[in-house]
Design a protein around this motif. Structure first.
Motif, mmCIF file in Angstrom:
data_model
loop_
_atom_site.group_PDB
_atom_site.id
_atom_site.type_symbol
_atom_site.label_atom_id
_atom_site.label_comp_id
_atom_site.label_asym_id
_atom_site.label_seq_id
_atom_site.Cartn_x
_atom_site.Cartn_y
_atom_site.Cartn_z
ATOM 1 N N ALA A 189 0.833 -1.210 0.000
ATOM 2 C CA ALA A 189 0.000 0.000 0.000
ATOM 3 C C ALA A 189 0.863 1.253 0.000
ATOM 4 C CB ALA A 189 -0.920 -0.009 1.224
ATOM 5 N N LEU A 190 1.985 1.198 0.736
ATOM 6 C CA LEU A 190 2.898 2.352 0.776
ATOM 7 C C LEU A 190 3.503 2.596 -0.607
ATOM 8 C CD1 LEU A 190 4.512 4.455 2.568
ATOM 9 C CD2 LEU A 190 6.294 2.712 2.690
ATOM 10 N N TYR A 191 3.936 1.493 -1.236
ATOM 11 C CA TYR A 191 4.514 1.613 -2.577
ATOM 12 C C TYR A 191 3.480 2.178 -3.555
ATOM 13 C CZ TYR A 191 8.553 -1.263 -1.131
ATOM 14 O OH TYR A 191 9.672 -1.740 -0.525
ATOM 15 N N ASN A 192 2.219 1.699 -3.444
ATOM 16 C CA ASN A 192 1.153 2.159 -4.339
ATOM 17 C C ASN A 192 0.860 3.638 -4.125
ATOM 18 O OD1 ASN A 192 0.840 -0.290 -5.550
ATOM 19 N ND2 ASN A 192 -0.886 -0.937 -4.268
ATOM 20 N N GLN A 193 0.878 4.029 -2.861
ATOM 21 C CA GLN A 193 0.614 5.427 -2.514
ATOM 22 C C GLN A 193 1.673 6.319 -3.169
ATOM 23 O OE1 GLN A 193 0.541 5.932 1.740
ATOM 24 N NE2 GLN A 193 -0.028 8.090 1.564
ATOM 25 N N GLU A 194 2.918 5.852 -3.109
ATOM 26 C CA GLU A 194 4.018 6.608 -3.713
ATOM 27 C C GLU A 194 3.822 6.686 -5.231
ATOM 28 O OE1 GLU A 194 7.294 4.724 -4.949
ATOM 29 O OE2 GLU A 194 8.783 6.286 -4.572
ATOM 30 N N ARG A 195 3.461 5.536 -5.841
ATOM 31 C CA ARG A 195 3.290 5.484 -7.295
ATOM 32 C C ARG A 195 2.155 6.417 -7.744
ATOM 33 N NH1 ARG A 195 1.131 0.172 -8.779
ATOM 34 N NH2 ARG A 195 -0.735 1.371 -8.393
ATOM 35 N N ASP A 196 1.023 6.378 -6.997
ATOM 36 C CA ASP A 196 -0.115 7.240 -7.338
ATOM 37 C C ASP A 196 0.280 8.708 -7.226
ATOM 38 O OD1 ASP A 196 -1.560 4.986 -7.724
ATOM 39 O OD2 ASP A 196 -2.694 5.097 -5.838
ATOM 40 N N PHE A 197 1.057 9.013 -6.189
ATOM 41 C CA PHE A 197 1.482 10.395 -5.978
ATOM 42 C C PHE A 197 2.345 10.865 -7.146
ATOM 43 C CE2 PHE A 197 4.494 13.537 -4.352
ATOM 44 C CZ PHE A 197 3.641 14.468 -3.758
ATOM 45 N N LEU A 198 3.296 9.994 -7.551
ATOM 46 C CA LEU A 198 4.189 10.344 -8.657
ATOM 47 C C LEU A 198 3.412 10.509 -9.958
ATOM 48 C CD1 LEU A 198 7.329 8.122 -7.931
ATOM 49 C CD2 LEU A 198 7.129 10.592 -7.675
ATOM 50 N N ARG A 199 2.401 9.649 -10.165
ATOM 51 C CA ARG A 199 1.575 9.738 -11.377
ATOM 52 C C ARG A 199 0.798 11.039 -11.413
ATOM 53 N NH1 ARG A 199 -1.014 3.761 -12.229
ATOM 54 N NH2 ARG A 199 0.867 2.750 -13.000
ATOM 55 N N ALA A 200 0.225 11.408 -10.269
ATOM 56 C CA ALA A 200 -0.535 12.654 -10.182
ATOM 57 C C ALA A 200 0.379 13.833 -10.483
ATOM 58 C CB ALA A 200 -1.143 12.798 -8.789
ATOM 59 N N GLN A 201 1.613 13.742 -9.963
ATOM 60 C CA GLN A 201 2.597 14.801 -10.207
ATOM 61 C C GLN A 201 2.903 14.905 -11.705
ATOM 62 O OE1 GLN A 201 6.244 14.176 -8.028
ATOM 63 N NE2 GLN A 201 5.904 15.968 -6.749
ATOM 64 N N GLU A 202 3.065 13.722 -12.342
ATOM 65 C CA GLU A 202 3.346 13.676 -13.777
ATOM 66 C C GLU A 202 2.203 14.295 -14.579
ATOM 67 O OE1 GLU A 202 4.366 9.758 -15.416
ATOM 68 O OE2 GLU A 202 5.899 9.636 -13.852
ATOM 69 N N ARG A 203 0.970 13.928 -14.157
ATOM 70 C CA ARG A 203 -0.210 14.450 -14.858
ATOM 71 C C ARG A 203 -0.251 15.971 -14.762
ATOM 72 N NH1 ARG A 203 -3.272 10.080 -13.162
ATOM 73 N NH2 ARG A 203 -3.835 11.143 -11.235
ATOM 74 N N GLU A 204 0.052 16.468 -13.581
ATOM 75 C CA GLU A 204 0.047 17.906 -13.357
ATOM 76 C C GLU A 204 1.070 18.586 -14.265
ATOM 77 O OE1 GLU A 204 0.649 19.893 -9.268
ATOM 78 O OE2 GLU A 204 -0.929 18.405 -8.961
ATOM 79 N N GLN A 205 2.245 17.948 -14.338
ATOM 80 C CA GLN A 205 3.326 18.486 -15.159
ATOM 81 C C GLN A 205 2.904 18.486 -16.625
ATOM 82 O OE1 GLN A 205 6.227 19.846 -14.017
ATOM 83 N NE2 GLN A 205 6.541 20.445 -16.154
ATOM 84 N N ALA A 206 2.263 17.378 -17.046
ATOM 85 C CA ALA A 206 1.835 17.239 -18.440
ATOM 86 C C ALA A 206 0.798 18.300 -18.775
ATOM 87 C CB ALA A 206 1.261 15.841 -18.651
#
Ligand SMILES: [Zn+2]
Ligand SMILES: [Zn+2]
Length: 301
Positions: A189-206
């Motif tokens: 769950a911790l790893y997933n939370q990190e991955r989701d956070f990074l994805r959201a960051q990427e989306r924001e950047q995009a």
């Protein structure tokens, strides 16, 4: 000499092996039988090794060392009594055997110290250690963090997620040294939370890149049109097909990172007509031509 020690210290029968005091088929030896006299003979060696063997409670033959010392020291007592021994018995008290016994003692000491250290952990600390450090729940298939790779990943997650509570726990040392336990699903769950956070960051950047891409591509298109207008002669007036401009604009948007740009030709035309001085749009069949006002006549003539 008190009675207790008298009964403990048996007298040595010097006619037998002084060490085992038993009758074996093995021949008895004595340094005195050796024609070559040496300062360091069997007696010297026994006198030197018996006390340390006894000190570490590792005498290979059960005897009371006191019976080798009549008061003038072991070596003298052995010599005065012309002590004899079995070769095999003397070997049990050799320098090599002594070294091994001392080494064993050190190892056992390390093990027992370690056990002592573990058992000294207070009961409260032991129960807190039996918690998942992520959800703080107890029981239910806890695993122990065993590798530094896991340690690095957990620290990375805590930093990326700016998880203050987790960072505080990790500040106490690496997860392996702290013997931290966790539920496998909690770590996932911790790893997933990190991955989701990074994805959201990427989306924001995009999204940000996308917002930048449209005005950039458009201003480039305007520059392109104006350059052609400046460099072209009156004999060969610039003329732009909207379909080509739309294609060009789409390609540039793709280069700027927008995967499948949705370019509306009509919207682009309106924008261009607004920004480029003196252009006019003309329909020619199914296509739309963009031309500058003064050239329209010659193109469409
Ligand atoms: Zn013996
Ligand atoms: Zn958990």
């Amino acid at each position: 000499m008190d009675t207790a020690s008298t009964s403990r210290v048996r007298q040595t029968d010097w006619t037998k092996c002084c060490l085992c005091q038993q009758n074996k088929p093995e021949e008895l030896q004595s340094p005195q039988m050796n024609p070559i006299k040496s300062e360091n003979d069997g007696y010297t060696n026994l006198a030197r090794n018996i006390p340390p063997f006894n000190a570490i409670n590792a005498l290979p033959i059960k005897f009371d060392p006191a019976r080798f010392d009549a008061g003038s020291g072991i070596e003298t007592t052995l010599r005065e009594n012309r002590a004899k021994y079995h070769h095999s018995c003397r070997l049990l008290l050799s320098n090599t055997k002594l070294k091994r016994a001392e080494k064993r003692l050190v190892q056992e000491d390390l093990v027992s110290k370690d056990e002592g250290r573990r058992s000294k952990i207070p009961r409260k600390a032991q129960t807190s250690i039996l918690q998942c450090f992520l959800c703080e729940g107890e029981g239910g298939g806890l695993r122990q963090a065993m590798t530094m790779k896991v340690n690095e990943r957990i620290n990375e997650c805590a930093r990326i997620l700016s998880d203050g509570k987790l960072l505080a726990k990790l500040s106490g040392g690496d997860v392996v040294a702290q013997e931290l336990k966790y539920h496998a699903p909690c770590l996932v769950a911790l790893y997933n939370q990190e991955r989701d956070f990074l994805r959201a960051q990427e989306r924001e950047q995009a999204q940000h890149d996308c917002q930048e891409a449209h005005p950039n591509a458009f201003s480039e298109l305007v520059t392109y049109i104006n350059e052609i207008k400046v460099t072209s002669s009156n004999d060969n007036p610039p003329i732009f097909k909207l379909t080509e401009l739309t294609k060009l604009y789409g390609q540039r948007l793709q280069q700027l990172g927008i995967e499948s740009p949705d370019v509306h030709a009509t919207h682009l035309k309106d924008q261009l007509l607004y920004h480029i001085p003196q252009p006019r749009a003309h329909h020619q069949g199914r296509d739309i031509l963009l031309a500058f006002e003064k050239d329209v006549g010659s193109i469409l003539a």
